[in-house]
Design a protein around this motif. Structure first.
Motif, mmCIF file in Angstrom:
data_model
loop_
_atom_site.group_PDB
_atom_site.id
_atom_site.type_symbol
_atom_site.label_atom_id
_atom_site.label_comp_id
_atom_site.label_asym_id
_atom_site.label_seq_id
_atom_site.Cartn_x
_atom_site.Cartn_y
_atom_site.Cartn_z
ATOM 1 N N ASP A 101 7.183 8.925 -11.666
ATOM 2 C CA ASP A 101 8.570 8.653 -11.298
ATOM 3 C C ASP A 101 8.716 8.809 -9.787
ATOM 4 O O ASP A 101 8.962 9.909 -9.291
ATOM 5 C CB ASP A 101 9.465 9.649 -12.061
ATOM 6 C CG ASP A 101 10.939 9.418 -11.773
ATOM 7 O OD1 ASP A 101 11.272 8.431 -11.090
ATOM 8 O OD2 ASP A 101 11.756 10.238 -12.246
ATOM 9 N N TYR A 102 8.576 7.688 -9.050
ATOM 10 C CA TYR A 102 8.629 7.759 -7.591
ATOM 11 C C TYR A 102 10.074 7.992 -7.122
ATOM 12 O O TYR A 102 10.959 7.199 -7.415
ATOM 13 C CB TYR A 102 8.052 6.489 -6.957
ATOM 14 C CG TYR A 102 8.216 6.512 -5.459
ATOM 15 C CD1 TYR A 102 7.556 7.465 -4.701
ATOM 16 C CD2 TYR A 102 9.055 5.613 -4.808
ATOM 17 C CE1 TYR A 102 7.729 7.528 -3.330
ATOM 18 C CE2 TYR A 102 9.225 5.663 -3.432
ATOM 19 C CZ TYR A 102 8.568 6.625 -2.703
ATOM 20 O OH TYR A 102 8.756 6.698 -1.360
ATOM 21 N N LEU A 104 4.865 1.855 -4.133
ATOM 22 C CA LEU A 104 5.203 2.712 -5.276
ATOM 23 C C LEU A 104 6.532 2.303 -5.904
ATOM 24 O O LEU A 104 6.699 2.328 -7.117
ATOM 25 C CB LEU A 104 5.256 4.188 -4.842
ATOM 26 C CG LEU A 104 3.895 4.845 -4.604
ATOM 27 C CD1 LEU A 104 4.070 6.205 -3.950
ATOM 28 C CD2 LEU A 104 3.125 4.981 -5.919
ATOM 29 N N ARG A 105 7.480 1.931 -5.056
ATOM 30 C CA ARG A 105 8.791 1.533 -5.551
ATOM 31 C C ARG A 105 8.665 0.266 -6.393
ATOM 32 O O ARG A 105 9.184 0.177 -7.505
ATOM 33 C CB ARG A 105 9.726 1.292 -4.367
ATOM 34 C CG ARG A 105 11.173 1.622 -4.633
ATOM 35 C CD ARG A 105 11.987 1.669 -3.348
ATOM 36 N NE ARG A 105 11.591 0.650 -2.401
ATOM 37 C CZ ARG A 105 11.213 0.907 -1.148
ATOM 38 N NH1 ARG A 105 11.194 2.133 -0.691
ATOM 39 N NH2 ARG A 105 10.874 -0.080 -0.347
ATOM 40 N N GLU A 106 7.929 -0.698 -5.864
ATOM 41 C CA GLU A 106 7.808 -1.978 -6.567
ATOM 42 C C GLU A 106 6.948 -1.870 -7.824
ATOM 43 O O GLU A 106 7.181 -2.588 -8.799
ATOM 44 C CB GLU A 106 7.238 -3.032 -5.615
ATOM 45 C CG GLU A 106 8.284 -3.450 -4.591
ATOM 46 C CD GLU A 106 7.732 -4.404 -3.543
ATOM 47 O OE1 GLU A 106 6.559 -4.823 -3.671
ATOM 48 O OE2 GLU A 106 8.475 -4.716 -2.590
ATOM 49 N N ALA A 107 5.958 -0.975 -7.786
ATOM 50 C CA ALA A 107 5.047 -0.867 -8.928
ATOM 51 C C ALA A 107 5.761 -0.279 -10.141
ATOM 52 O O ALA A 107 5.467 -0.629 -11.285
ATOM 53 C CB ALA A 107 3.848 -0.005 -8.557
ATOM 54 N N ASN A 108 6.695 0.624 -9.896
ATOM 55 C CA ASN A 108 7.442 1.267 -10.981
ATOM 56 C C ASN A 108 6.518 1.674 -12.133
ATOM 57 O O ASN A 108 6.625 1.171 -13.245
ATOM 58 C CB ASN A 108 8.539 0.305 -11.478
ATOM 59 C CG ASN A 108 9.522 1.007 -12.393
ATOM 60 O OD1 ASN A 108 9.647 2.238 -12.360
ATOM 61 N ND2 ASN A 108 10.199 0.241 -13.242
ATOM 62 N N GLU A 138 4.954 1.830 3.971
ATOM 63 C CA GLU A 138 4.238 0.843 3.173
ATOM 64 C C GLU A 138 3.894 1.435 1.785
ATOM 65 O O GLU A 138 4.069 0.768 0.760
ATOM 66 C CB GLU A 138 2.968 0.422 3.922
ATOM 67 C CG GLU A 138 1.980 -0.431 3.167
ATOM 68 C CD GLU A 138 2.480 -1.842 2.876
ATOM 69 O OE1 GLU A 138 3.586 -2.177 3.346
ATOM 70 O OE2 GLU A 138 1.777 -2.579 2.167
ATOM 71 N N ALA A 139 3.435 2.673 1.770
ATOM 72 C CA ALA A 139 3.125 3.328 0.487
ATOM 73 C C ALA A 139 4.388 3.414 -0.366
ATOM 74 O O ALA A 139 4.353 3.213 -1.590
ATOM 75 C CB ALA A 139 2.540 4.716 0.741
ATOM 76 N N ALA A 140 5.508 3.697 0.283
ATOM 77 C CA ALA A 140 6.789 3.795 -0.429
ATOM 78 C C ALA A 140 7.140 2.461 -1.077
ATOM 79 O O ALA A 140 7.564 2.408 -2.232
ATOM 80 C CB ALA A 140 7.889 4.221 0.546
ATOM 81 N N ARG A 141 6.934 1.377 -0.322
ATOM 82 C CA ARG A 141 7.250 0.053 -0.837
ATOM 83 C C ARG A 141 6.400 -0.250 -2.076
ATOM 84 O O ARG A 141 6.910 -0.708 -3.106
ATOM 85 C CB ARG A 141 6.992 -0.986 0.259
ATOM 86 C CG ARG A 141 7.547 -2.371 -0.031
ATOM 87 C CD ARG A 141 7.012 -3.420 0.948
ATOM 88 N NE ARG A 141 5.556 -3.492 1.001
ATOM 89 C CZ ARG A 141 4.780 -4.012 0.045
ATOM 90 N NH1 ARG A 141 5.310 -4.501 -1.063
ATOM 91 N NH2 ARG A 141 3.454 -4.027 0.188
#
Lengths: 344, 344
Positions: A212-213, A203-207, A198-201
């Motif tokens: 730099d995720y 961070l990825r979407e927030a960009n 969920e954290a990955a999702r």
């Protein structure tokens, strides 16, 4: 003349108290002559020890405290006993009262975190402070958090940690957009526990502009230095840190044993002594001592309880850097982009 | 003449498939001449490779399979494609059908675990199988589990793992009452997450006849060898394992760099070469290759996917020991004392 960096010290903290804190402070002062110290502890003990360090004495203000928090004190007990009175509390309070730019203590982690939370308060939008440490890697150093404060951290906490860790990396490594990874058991998106996915999702979407995720990293990426900042929940982070320290010690033992087993090995050791010394120096855990509390309204650095003067000086160095390069402001400005909508 | 130990091999598994499996099997056969192999894979490829190892060929029965599960196949897909047909499935099935005493595969962990669960089934009272590995320590070796199968294991799973790990320690270390610790972030009773504290309470109160529960251990206790068996949930265990492997590699790199930097160091290296070789041998990850799946109705050993023949031979050694010393029966008899009341 630039302004001095003011550091408050819990002079009674740690396994060895003032006998490590004072020579440690003297060492740090040699490296950073613009430090001014505010020391809290037993005045009689401290002032007699300070006589051996005239330069340190000159830049140090002593404040007497009666109470020292022991290494096995429970956090709740440390607060009850120490509020407003212990050397630990007073060192942290000096940061709150703007008398110091950062506090350093080798006291017990739970007590120090509880003290810091109550005395300094957490930053707006941060629910749980984390502890970040510098991790030596093949590429140099990375920042790893959390190493023990956020047991059971959820996805939102992990995202907050990513942002705070990136803020720290920004100032420590002088990077505009540090790379960040989430510690997991595999690098594929489907791997791991829900909170990490969920954290990955998020961070990825927030960009985010200053972070730099890079996705998931694994345990062996820590030593490789695959990313500038590795984020993990406190239980796993603490175990990873201690496992790495334990492995380093174990291999050090193997090496020592191997080099003293035969005459040839002993001769070889003598020839290569300089190289071994350099290696020992590189692996010296005292040189990366100093866990930074992130997410509080002030800078607090935790030194290993059992370290010596050299180790304590490293923790002061860390506090100096965090204060000097304005960790707090960097975190605050990066938190403005926090994709997590958390109540303050 | 004692009975042979029959081992089935997924000859197509791993990054290198038969080119590692066959020489690996040949090496293991040298150490254990009483092994008989049942190999699953592409018959043309396998039989041509086997020609180079006449002794191995003599004790090996080949069974052709068309399907090889790739290293990045999802578990669900591996089952769909492979059920009854892949080299991985067939190697495990041979254990189920009592044609083999243990199976070894270097295929991907998720696929192998899914295959083993469906094909072999879990043991009565065991909800989730775990993966146990041998961990080199300053005292010798310990067993650490789980290193990746039981992500999010609860207290009951941890207790089951303690019992299964102790059963494995009983036969591997020949101990009547192996010492067991739960991995945690501190050794005090109040430290850590709830699942670990609850498992501790159950183990303490159960006071099992064949398991000496010693309380919490920390990350640095792994390398020290504080206990014979260290139990942890799969996420943390996997990260601890990979962190230790990464740290060992990192220090190896430092050492190599240090020993080649100056002429004196190079001379020293030559003198101490034997000692360095012994150290390298001691730290060789191929020698501790082989994760044992515990909690299934049959012995399955997972080899690292990227290992070479030496590493694969170590995984076969592990399977040999588990079969030879009757891991399954030991676990079954120890589970009779399981303090957890779980539905079968």
């Amino acid at each position: 003349m630039p302004e001095a960096v003011r550091i408050s010290l819990d002079a009674m903290g740690g396994d060895h108290g003032p006998s490590v804190v004072i020579p440690g402070a003297a060492l740090a002062l040699e490296r950073h002559p613009d430090i001014r110290f505010l020391m809290f502890g037993n005045e009689t003990v401290l002032s007699s020890l300070l006589n051996a360090y005239p330069k340190l004495k000159e830049v140090t203000e002593l404040r007497h405290t009666d109470i020292a928090i022991s290494m096995d004190e429970k956090p709740s007990q440390a607060i009850r006993m120490g509020r407003g009175r212990s050397s630990m509390w007073r060192a942290v309070q000096a940061v709150r009262d703007k008398e110091a730019d950062a506090a350093v203590s080798a006291g017990n982690t739970g007590a120090l975190m509880a003290t810091a939370k109550i005395c300094l308060k957490t930053m707006a939008h941060i629910e749980r402070p984390a502890i970040a440490c510098m991790w030596p890697t093949l590429r140099g150093e990375s920042i790893v958090l959390d190493v023990g404060a956020t047991i059971g951290a959820d996805a939102g906490h992990l995202v907050d940690m990513a942002i705070m860790g990136a803020a720290m990396a920004r100032i420590v490594f002088d990077l505009d957009r540090p790379t960040v990874g989430l510690l997991n058991v595999g690098t594929e998106e489907i791997k791991g526990i829900e909170t990490v996915k969920e954290a990955a999702r998020i961070l990825r979407e927030a960009n985010l502009p200053h972070l730099d995720y890079r996705g998931f990293v694994e345990g062996d990426d820590l030593g490789k230095g695959t990313v500038d900042v590795v984020v993990t929940e406190g239980f796993t982070g603490n175990i990873a840190l201690k496992t790495a320290e334990g492995t380093a010690k174990q291999i050090g033992e193997y090496l020592r044993a191997a080099m003293s087993r035969t005459l040839m090995a002993k001769i070889g050791y003598l020839f290569a002594k300089q190289a071994f010394d350099a290696l020992k120096d590189k692996m010296d855990p005292r040189k990366v001592n100093g866990g930074v509390f992130l997410g509080l309204e002030g800078v607090v650095v935790k030194s290993h309880g059992g370290t010596d003067a050299l180790g304590f000086a490293s923790a002061i160095d860390v506090a100096y850097d965090m204060a000097h390069f304005e960790l707090m402001n960097t975190i605050r400005s990066m938190l403005e982009h926090d994709p997590i909508d958390q109540p303050a």
